[in-house]
Design an enzyme around this catalytic site. Structure first.
Site, PDB file in Angstrom:
ATOM      1  N   ASN A 175       0.852  -1.190   0.000  1.00 15.05           N
ATOM      2  CA  ASN A 175       0.000   0.000   0.000  1.00 15.05           C
ATOM      3  C   ASN A 175       0.884   1.235   0.000  1.00 15.05           C
ATOM      4  OD1 ASN A 175      -2.805   1.083   0.249  1.00 15.05           O
ATOM      5  ND2 ASN A 175      -1.900   2.111   2.022  1.00 15.05           N
ATOM      6  N   GLU A 176       0.668   2.094  -0.951  1.00 16.03           N
ATOM      7  CA  GLU A 176       1.382   3.378  -0.992  1.00 16.03           C
ATOM      8  C   GLU A 176       2.848   3.233  -0.574  1.00 16.03           C
ATOM      9  OE1 GLU A 176      -0.816   6.345   1.165  1.00 16.03           O
ATOM     10  OE2 GLU A 176      -2.151   6.677  -0.529  1.00 16.03           O
ATOM     11  N   GLU A 213      -8.076   5.618  -4.256  1.00 15.51           N
ATOM     12  CA  GLU A 213      -8.460   6.214  -2.970  1.00 15.51           C
ATOM     13  C   GLU A 213      -8.674   7.703  -3.132  1.00 15.51           C
ATOM     14  OE1 GLU A 213      -5.857   5.908   0.362  1.00 15.51           O
ATOM     15  OE2 GLU A 213      -5.413   3.796   0.022  1.00 15.51           O
ATOM     16  N   GLU A 273      -7.025   6.889  12.358  1.00 17.71           N
ATOM     17  CA  GLU A 273      -7.724   7.654  11.315  1.00 17.71           C
ATOM     18  C   GLU A 273      -9.234   7.641  11.485  1.00 17.71           C
ATOM     19  OE1 GLU A 273      -5.108   8.300   7.589  1.00 17.71           O
ATOM     20  OE2 GLU A 273      -5.786   6.209   7.516  1.00 17.71           O
ATOM     21  N   LYS A 274      -9.689   7.582  12.733  1.00 15.79           N
ATOM     22  CA  LYS A 274     -11.141   7.452  12.930  1.00 15.79           C
ATOM     23  C   LYS A 274     -11.911   8.695  12.508  1.00 15.79           C
ATOM     24  CE  LYS A 274     -10.359   7.926  17.909  1.00 15.79           C
ATOM     25  NZ  LYS A 274      -8.910   7.756  17.701  1.00 15.79           N
ATOM     26  N   PHE A 275     -11.245   9.837  12.397  1.00 15.84           N
ATOM     27  CA  PHE A 275     -11.957  11.043  11.957  1.00 15.84           C
ATOM     28  C   PHE A 275     -11.823  11.291  10.460  1.00 15.84           C
ATOM     29  CE2 PHE A 275     -11.460  11.917  16.543  1.00 15.84           C
ATOM     30  CZ  PHE A 275     -12.819  11.925  16.847  1.00 15.84           C
ATOM     31  N   HIS A 276     -11.296  10.299   9.746  1.00 12.02           N
ATOM     32  CA  HIS A 276     -11.267  10.403   8.284  1.00 12.02           C
ATOM     33  C   HIS A 276     -12.653  10.030   7.754  1.00 12.02           C
ATOM     34  CE1 HIS A 276      -9.099  10.442   4.426  1.00 12.02           C
ATOM     35  NE2 HIS A 276     -10.053   9.615   4.058  1.00 12.02           N
TER      36      HIS A 276
HETATM   37  C1  GAL Z   1      -3.792   6.874   2.285  1.00  8.54           C
HETATM   38  C2  GAL Z   1      -3.676   5.436   2.759  1.00  8.54           C
HETATM   39  C3  GAL Z   1      -4.922   4.967   3.454  1.00  8.54           C
HETATM   40  C4  GAL Z   1      -5.412   6.004   4.417  1.00  8.54           C
HETATM   41  C5  GAL Z   1      -5.666   7.277   3.658  1.00  8.54           C
HETATM   42  C6  GAL Z   1      -6.310   8.389   4.462  1.00  8.54           C
HETATM   43  O1  GAL Z   1      -2.553   7.475   2.251  1.00  8.54           O
HETATM   44  O2  GAL Z   1      -3.373   4.565   1.696  1.00  8.54           O
HETATM   45  O3  GAL Z   1      -4.654   3.752   4.108  1.00  8.54           O
HETATM   46  O4  GAL Z   1      -4.452   6.171   5.410  1.00  8.54           O
HETATM   47  O5  GAL Z   1      -4.466   7.723   3.125  1.00  8.54           O
HETATM   48  O6  GAL Z   1      -5.433   9.059   5.279  1.00  8.54           O
END
Ligand code: GAL
Ligand code: ZN
Length: 649
Positions: A148-149, A306, A354-357
């Site tokens: 991932n990334e 994403e 990242e619960k506030f994403h």
């Molecule tokens: C990306 C990552 C995800 C998530 C997202 C939101 O960089 O691939 O797993 O972290 O950002 O921050």
């Protein structure tokens, strides 16, 4: 490979390991309601899938795969290797990455591995093998999502294992120490190395580092990450030859890896992009990254793997996307070549960093604006399946190069130049003119383009210089900015007068660089003014388009044009203000015979042609009438291409 071509994909990262089986059923129901066609599954599931070394717990994943398959939802299945489980770093602390200062990073976040670690690579590959054996024949599996990334957090590791790999990489590149010493200009500051053991990563040192060493380190680190991806890809290709393989790369202003050198290893390019809702020009940067992704795949469709439905958690204050913005920006991706629109993530996490994403399903469930807007978009994209697979024509290329980016931003340059600002300054006028561009590396085949725009290509290989020269000689046009063609790929100056690589092509010589101080401006005889930098240009055949009317070089040429072969080379020795830059770009487009996608559109309306459709995107907060369509604020129109858009609105 264009496995999504019969419809546009719509979906999200799906992390069911965070939820109970009852919630999975609710997820599937809501996915159908939202028109989800594809999910990226299990990106961070290593610790769940392999709770102890070699012991795999696939039961839960079997069930989720079956549920998705039964619902007709495609799976982009992660190999899950982006974040190693706790047992790996406990048993093998040497897999943890070391930073420039020699600090070994701890687990407890993510991506805590040394890209050169053979132990990490072996563990990752063996998990990929298990995944392929388990799910290779599952009907829901449509794509492998490796890691991932890569490089998002850990772009490089300075440990001794990495140092050893770096030496091997350098041996391969240079052969012997004499060649390495020459490439690194080590006579300067007594840096000559006489034993391979003395060759080190650019760890923290008293002051400025050897710039050629820094550059090779960035190249090596990019290759080390690529090797991790390739190791997994190789076993997947062997075990499941019919399933395409990719990893998601990042559309952001950070040169984490040389994506151009990765592109051949993607069966489909996958982009992660998080334009900032607070930034009024975010959509212009986003357009650039979409163009770059399409171009990396040679014009083939890519996936927006994403993006956020609304707020982004790591950039406080977390401003939500106002109504319509998610739809607008998602359509922008599709317009510029994406065959899938996907979010991080499907369901907002209850815990964790990242619960506030934002997500498609929020903490409060689905009875809210975000879900309703996403579901409406899913339904809308389902009506646009004819767009899938469509190509986006471009007559202009913008040159963008990672080695140049790394080199230009090293210390002790004559002025403070930053690639994000420099590329934007060239891309934005093209965006405002509604001219679609490809984003290409400097060595690309340029024959398809009428105009090539080259922002500040400080570092330039002989092959790139020759390709640009032949482009103009053969009748193409060129627009190039100052501080180009100065150094070779080892950051050694091309001697004999600046800009060494392009003097003949540009018909000029630059005697000295005059960076301007903060706030200092110089007038231009063509109108407007300039700042940041001023080349002292001595024409050698080029005509002067504009001269400085003030500043340290008053009266001297600032912008020139040279007829060369059957084309022209326009040179900008400074940074003009926005309007002056737009005027110069417009003039160069006219000269090159490039027409906008649609002429005469209101400001802030983006027009892109894809296949047999014309996309009109209104980025304004007011309604507009454009190309026969009425667009509300942030509205989108997807029209059939019934007339030649070049002929006007
Ligand atoms: C990306 C990552 C995800 C998530 C997202 C939101 O960089 O691939 O797993 O972290 O950002 O921050
Ligand atoms: Zn390392």
């Amino acid at each position: 490979m264009n496995f999504l071509s019969d419809r546009l994909g719509f979906g999200a990262d799906y992390n069911p390991e965070q939820w109970s089986p009852e919630v999975w059923r609710d997820d599937i129901r809501l996915m159908r309601e939202a028109g989800v066609t594809i999910v990226t599954l299990g990106v961070f599931s290593w610790a769940t899938v392999e709770p102890e070394p070699g012991r795999h717990d696939f039961g839960w994943l079997d069930e989720v795969m079956d549920l998705l398959g039964a619902a007709g939802i495609d799976v982009s299945l992660a190999t899950g290797t982006a974040s190693p489980p706790s047992w790996l770093s406990r048993r093998h602390p040497e897999t943890l990455p070391v930073n420039r200062d020699g600090v070994r990073l701890s687990p407890g976040s993510r991506q805590h591995y040394c890209p050169s670690s053979p132990v990490y690579r072996e563990a990752a590959v063996s998990l990929a093998v298990q995944m392929a054996k388990r799910y290779g024949a599952h009907p829901a599996l449509k794509l492998w999502h490796v890691g991932n990334e890569y490089g998002c957090h850990v772009q490089e590791c300075y440990c001794d294992v990495s140092a050893g790999d770096f030496r091997d990489w350098l041996r391969e590149r240079y052969g012997d120490l004499d060649a390495l010493n020459a490439a690194w200009s080590t006579t300067f500051w007594s840096q000559r190395v006489t034993d391979w053991a003395d060759v080190l990563p650019p760890r923290t040192a008293p002051t400025l580092r050897n710039p050629a060493q820094e550059l090779d380190w960035r190249r090596f680190s990019s290759d080390a990450l690529l090797a991790c991806y390739r190791a997994e890809r190789a076993v997947l290709q062997e075990l499941t030859p019919d399933v395409p393989v990719t990893t998601n790369i990042m559309g952001m202003w950070e040169p984490v890896a040389d994506y151009a050198s990765w592109a051949a290893d993607f069966d489909i390019v996958a982009l992660d992009i998080y334009p900032e809702p607070k930034d009024p020009a975010a959509h212009i940067d986003a357009a650039f990254f979409h163009d770059q992704m399409r171009s990396l795949g040679g014009g083939r469709p890519y996936m927006m793997m994403e993006t956020a439905t609304s707020a982004i958690s790591y950039r406080p204050p977390n401003r939500p996307k106002r109504t319509g913005l998610n739809r607008l920006w998602s359509h922008q991706a599709v317009a510029r070549g994406a065959d899938a629109v996907m979010y991080f993530q499907w369901r907002a996490s209850a815990g964790g960093a990242e619960k506030f994403h934002s997500a498609v399903v929020s903490h409060g469930g689905s009875d809210n604006r975000i879900f309703r807007e996403a579901a409406a978009l899913g339904a809308e994209l389902a009506t646009l399946s004819d767009v899938a697979g469509g190509r986006v024509p471009a007559e202009v290329a913008v040159v963008h190069d990672y080695a140049n980016w790394w080199a230009l931003e090293l210390d002790a340059r004559p002025g403070e130049l930053r690639i994000p600002e420099r590329v934007r300054a060239h891309y934005a006028p093209l965006w405002h003119a509604n001219v679609t561009v490809d984003v290409v590396p400097p060595e690309a085949d340029l024959s398809a383009y009428k105009l090539v725009v080259v922002p500040n290509l400080y570092l330039c290989t002989d092959a790139a210089a020759d390709g640009l020269r032949r482009h103009v000689e053969g009748g193409g046009h060129l627009l190039m900015s100052f501080f180009s063609g100065i150094a070779d790929e080892c950051d050694r100056i091309r001697l004999g007068g600046y800009p060494g690589a392009f003097r003949e092509l540009l018909g000029l010589r630059v005697e000295e660089f005059w960076p301007l101080s903060d706030g200092e401006r110089a007038g231009l005889s063509s109108g407007g003014s300039a700042d940041l930098w001023a080349d002292h240009i001595v024409p050698e055949g080029a005509e002067v388009l504009a001269a400085y009317t003030g500043g340290p070089l008053a009266g001297l040429p600032a912008v020139t044009r040279h007829a060369y072969g059957a084309g022209t080379a326009t040179y900008l020795g400074t940074r003009p203000d926005e309007q002056a830059m737009r005027d110069l770009v417009a003039d160069t487009l006219r000269l090159a015979g490039v027409a906008p996608v649609v002429a005469g559109l209101p400001a802030g309306v983006e027009a892109v042609r894809r296949g047999s459709r014309l996309f009109l995107l209104n980025h304004n907060d007011h309604p507009v009438h454009a190309a026969g369509a009425d667009l509300a604020p942030l509205d989108v129109a997807v029209l059939p291409l019934r007339h030649d858009p070049a002929k006007g609105a």
